[in-house]
Design a protein around this motif. Structure first.
Motif, PDB file in Angstrom:
ATOM      1  N   ASP A  48     -17.082  34.650  30.949  1.00  0.00           N
ATOM      2  CA  ASP A  48     -17.699  34.599  29.629  1.00  0.00           C
ATOM      3  C   ASP A  48     -18.677  35.742  29.374  1.00  0.00           C
ATOM      4  OD1 ASP A  48     -16.388  32.290  28.626  1.00  0.00           O
ATOM      5  OD2 ASP A  48     -17.647  31.046  29.918  1.00  0.00           O
ATOM      6  N   LEU A  49     -18.742  36.694  30.282  1.00  0.00           N
ATOM      7  CA  LEU A  49     -19.511  37.910  30.036  1.00  0.00           C
ATOM      8  C   LEU A  49     -18.898  39.047  30.829  1.00  0.00           C
ATOM      9  CD1 LEU A  49     -22.994  37.766  31.864  1.00  0.00           C
ATOM     10  CD2 LEU A  49     -21.066  36.321  32.447  1.00  0.00           C
ATOM     11  N   LYS A  50     -19.180  40.264  30.379  1.00  0.00           N
ATOM     12  CA  LYS A  50     -18.513  41.431  30.950  1.00  0.00           C
ATOM     13  C   LYS A  50     -18.978  41.737  32.372  1.00  0.00           C
ATOM     14  CE  LYS A  50     -15.653  44.924  30.305  1.00  0.00           C
ATOM     15  NZ  LYS A  50     -14.235  44.708  29.948  1.00  0.00           N
ATOM     16  N   ASN A  51     -20.286  41.605  32.595  1.00  0.00           N
ATOM     17  CA  ASN A  51     -20.858  42.012  33.885  1.00  0.00           C
ATOM     18  C   ASN A  51     -21.613  40.860  34.546  1.00  0.00           C
ATOM     19  OD1 ASN A  51     -20.017  44.795  33.704  1.00  0.00           O
ATOM     20  ND2 ASN A  51     -21.623  45.090  32.175  1.00  0.00           N
TER      21      ASN A  51
ATOM     22  N   GLY B 179     -28.740  35.420  37.121  1.00  0.00           N
ATOM     23  CA  GLY B 179     -30.163  35.101  37.121  1.00  0.00           C
ATOM     24  C   GLY B 179     -30.901  35.560  35.886  1.00  0.00           C
ATOM     25  N   ASN B 180     -30.238  36.332  35.019  1.00  0.00           N
ATOM     26  CA  ASN B 180     -30.868  36.759  33.773  1.00  0.00           C
ATOM     27  C   ASN B 180     -30.794  35.652  32.726  1.00  0.00           C
ATOM     28  OD1 ASN B 180     -31.447  39.271  34.839  1.00  0.00           O
ATOM     29  ND2 ASN B 180     -29.718  40.315  33.863  1.00  0.00           N
ATOM     30  N   SER B 181     -31.651  35.745  31.739  1.00  0.00           N
ATOM     31  CA  SER B 181     -31.657  34.792  30.635  1.00  0.00           C
ATOM     32  C   SER B 181     -30.269  34.654  30.035  1.00  0.00           C
ATOM     33  CB  SER B 181     -32.642  35.274  29.563  1.00  0.00           C
ATOM     34  OG  SER B 181     -32.566  34.468  28.418  1.00  0.00           O
ATOM     35  N   GLY B 182     -29.793  33.425  29.912  1.00  0.00           N
ATOM     36  CA  GLY B 182     -28.456  33.164  29.407  1.00  0.00           C
ATOM     37  C   GLY B 182     -27.391  33.085  30.483  1.00  0.00           C
ATOM     38  N   PHE B 183     -27.761  33.465  31.721  1.00  0.00           N
ATOM     39  CA  PHE B 183     -26.796  33.383  32.818  1.00  0.00           C
ATOM     40  C   PHE B 183     -27.498  32.969  34.117  1.00  0.00           C
ATOM     41  CE2 PHE B 183     -23.343  35.195  35.646  1.00  0.00           C
ATOM     42  CZ  PHE B 183     -22.339  34.368  35.175  1.00  0.00           C
ATOM     43  N   THR B 184     -28.527  32.138  33.964  1.00  0.00           N
ATOM     44  CA  THR B 184     -29.164  31.556  35.148  1.00  0.00           C
ATOM     45  C   THR B 184     -28.316  30.385  35.641  1.00  0.00           C
ATOM     46  OG1 THR B 184     -30.478  29.987  33.842  1.00  0.00           O
ATOM     47  CG2 THR B 184     -31.478  32.143  34.304  1.00  0.00           C
ATOM     48  N   ASP B 185     -28.446  30.068  36.909  1.00  0.00           N
ATOM     49  CA  ASP B 185     -27.732  28.912  37.460  1.00  0.00           C
ATOM     50  C   ASP B 185     -28.123  27.645  36.718  1.00  0.00           C
ATOM     51  OD1 ASP B 185     -26.506  30.542  39.306  1.00  0.00           O
ATOM     52  OD2 ASP B 185     -27.875  30.033  40.959  1.00  0.00           O
ATOM     53  N   GLU B 186     -29.414  27.553  36.350  1.00  0.00           N
ATOM     54  CA  GLU B 186     -29.908  26.340  35.703  1.00  0.00           C
ATOM     55  C   GLU B 186     -29.277  26.148  34.323  1.00  0.00           C
ATOM     56  OE1 GLU B 186     -33.448  27.927  38.168  1.00  0.00           O
ATOM     57  OE2 GLU B 186     -31.742  28.748  37.039  1.00  0.00           O
TER      58      GLU B 186
ATOM     59  N   MET C 213      -8.540  33.350  29.492  1.00  0.00           N
ATOM     60  CA  MET C 213      -8.647  34.564  28.680  1.00  0.00           C
ATOM     61  C   MET C 213      -9.970  35.283  28.940  1.00  0.00           C
ATOM     62  SD  MET C 213      -8.102  35.041  24.567  1.00  0.00           S
ATOM     63  CE  MET C 213      -6.375  34.571  24.641  1.00  0.00           C
ATOM     64  N   THR C 214      -9.879  36.591  29.162  1.00  0.00           N
ATOM     65  CA  THR C 214     -11.066  37.392  29.440  1.00  0.00           C
ATOM     66  C   THR C 214     -11.344  38.354  28.283  1.00  0.00           C
ATOM     67  OG1 THR C 214      -9.728  39.046  30.593  1.00  0.00           O
ATOM     68  CG2 THR C 214     -10.666  37.260  31.926  1.00  0.00           C
ATOM     69  N   ASP C 215     -12.514  38.969  28.345  1.00  0.00           N
ATOM     70  CA  ASP C 215     -12.924  39.997  27.378  1.00  0.00           C
ATOM     71  C   ASP C 215     -12.958  39.479  25.942  1.00  0.00           C
ATOM     72  OD1 ASP C 215     -13.269  42.002  29.333  1.00  0.00           O
ATOM     73  OD2 ASP C 215     -11.107  42.396  29.338  1.00  0.00           O
TER      74      ASP C 215
ATOM     75  N   LYS D 254     -17.531  49.384  23.425  1.00  0.00           N
ATOM     76  CA  LYS D 254     -16.938  49.237  24.757  1.00  0.00           C
ATOM     77  C   LYS D 254     -16.677  47.774  25.115  1.00  0.00           C
ATOM     78  CE  LYS D 254     -19.176  53.402  26.582  1.00  0.00           C
ATOM     79  NZ  LYS D 254     -20.209  53.920  27.535  1.00  0.00           N
ATOM     80  N   ASN D 255     -17.036  46.863  24.189  1.00  0.00           N
ATOM     81  CA  ASN D 255     -16.858  45.421  24.386  1.00  0.00           C
ATOM     82  C   ASN D 255     -17.554  44.916  25.649  1.00  0.00           C
ATOM     83  OD1 ASN D 255     -15.993  42.902  23.487  1.00  0.00           O
ATOM     84  ND2 ASN D 255     -14.099  42.993  24.685  1.00  0.00           N
ATOM     85  N   ILE D 256     -18.797  45.356  25.834  1.00  0.00           N
ATOM     86  CA  ILE D 256     -19.624  44.863  26.946  1.00  0.00           C
ATOM     87  C   ILE D 256     -20.461  43.718  26.384  1.00  0.00           C
ATOM     88  CG2 ILE D 256     -21.329  45.468  28.694  1.00  0.00           C
ATOM     89  CD1 ILE D 256     -20.432  48.410  28.329  1.00  0.00           C
ATOM     90  N   GLY D 257     -19.861  42.531  26.357  1.00  0.00           N
ATOM     91  CA  GLY D 257     -20.490  41.436  25.645  1.00  0.00           C
ATOM     92  C   GLY D 257     -20.607  40.145  26.435  1.00  0.00           C
ATOM     93  N   TRP D 258     -21.036  39.121  25.713  1.00  0.00           N
ATOM     94  CA  TRP D 258     -21.211  37.763  26.245  1.00  0.00           C
ATOM     95  C   TRP D 258     -20.577  36.784  25.261  1.00  0.00           C
ATOM     96  CZ3 TRP D 258     -25.860  36.294  29.554  1.00  0.00           C
ATOM     97  CH2 TRP D 258     -26.455  37.416  30.141  1.00  0.00           C
ATOM     98  N   ARG D 259     -20.007  35.705  25.765  1.00  0.00           N
ATOM     99  CA  ARG D 259     -19.543  34.608  24.898  1.00  0.00           C
ATOM    100  C   ARG D 259     -20.593  33.511  24.960  1.00  0.00           C
ATOM    101  NH1 ARG D 259     -16.232  29.776  24.541  1.00  0.00           N
ATOM    102  NH2 ARG D 259     -16.314  29.557  26.793  1.00  0.00           N
ATOM    103  N   ILE D 260     -21.431  33.456  23.926  1.00  0.00           N
ATOM    104  CA  ILE D 260     -22.531  32.491  23.920  1.00  0.00           C
ATOM    105  C   ILE D 260     -22.529  31.617  22.658  1.00  0.00           C
ATOM    106  CG2 ILE D 260     -24.002  33.866  25.440  1.00  0.00           C
ATOM    107  CD1 ILE D 260     -25.561  34.820  23.005  1.00  0.00           C
TER     108      ILE D 260
END
Length: 250
Positions: A153-156, A162-169, A193-195, A209-215
């Motif tokens: 659900d995100l490019k990288n 551990g960053n905001s929006g992708f923490t384990d919690e 489905m990716t990207d 470059k489609n370096i995004g997040w699905r949020i």
């Protein structure tokens, strides 16, 4: 039935960038927006055939949600349950004959995770609220939920762990919600489905470059699973750092 959800990142600005063109083309039954960033009286949208419901944040130029619907709801509430004083304008619930629509703009944990504790408490409250509503009628939850649930659900994912929006919690809270009788409509139809992303940083060339997040999501009750016709991401639509997402039901 067609539903659209879009974090417009300032509705007045988005209107100058083609919002109404997209709105008219989509001709949705229900159109939800988040991060309206305005107060009552600061915009006059002439949306013929639509009922308009707004939840403004007390803080100027911040947060806020709205729902535009062709179908007049049975009831409308703001905030969670009895907390209708909710000062950041993040939730609107509309009751229809056969479902509840909950339009949400989930708080960001912030870059330094200063708001992570607040965010996790919010997740608990929202989940309990949805579970209680779901006992009465099926739920359609939509909006900017500010979490990329899985690594696709995100490019990288590695550099963002551990960053905001992708923490384990935060990711665990989404897992718990989905295990409570709800379905991520997009992943239900397109599990591998990716990207496919809904938000991109304003940094140079990131969107190109489609370096995004699905949020941004449409999450529905298990009871509505057979009614899901399609769940789309309209990444071609500009006007915000987010793009619209679309749910079609039989």
């Amino acid at each position: 039935m067609k539903l659209v959800s879009w974090n417009v990142n300032g509705l007045r600005a988005c209107v100058t960038k083609g919002y109404l063109d997209y709105f008219n083309v989509m001709d949705a039954d229900i159109f939800c927006v988040q991060e309206t960033k305005l107060q009552e009286g600061q915009i006059n949208l002439d949306l013929e055939g639509y009922h308009q419901y707004w939840n403004y944040a007390e803080k100027k130029g911040y947060s806020g949600t709205a729902v535009f619907t062709k179908i007049k709801p049975i009831s409308v509430s703001y905030g969670v349950g009895d907390r209708n004083e909710e000062e950041e304008g993040r939730i609107i619930t509309l009751e229809f004959n056969d479902f509840y629509l909950v339009n949400v703009y989930t708080p960001n944990s912030q870059r330094d995770l200063a708001r992570l504790t607040f965010r996790l408490e919010w997740e608990e409250r929202i989940r309990e609220y949805l579970i209680q509503l779901d006992k009465l009628k099926p739920i359609i939850l939509c909006g900017d939920l500010n979490v990329a649930h899985t690594e696709i659900d995100l490019k990288n994912p590695k550099s963002n762990k551990g960053n905001s929006g992708f923490t384990d919690e935060e990711r665990e809270k989404m897992t718990i919600l989905l295990n409570s009788g709800f379905i991520d409509s997009f992943r239900h139809l397109y599990p591998e489905m990716t990207d496919k992303f809904t938000w991109w940083s304003y940094m140079r060339n990131v969107r190109e470059k489609n370096i995004g997040w699905r949020i941004d999501y449409f999450i529905v009750s298990e009871k509505l699973k057979e009614r899901i016709k399609d769940s789309q991401i309209h990444s071609h639509v500009m006007g915000s750092d987010h793009c619209p997402v679309v749910l079609e039901l039989h």
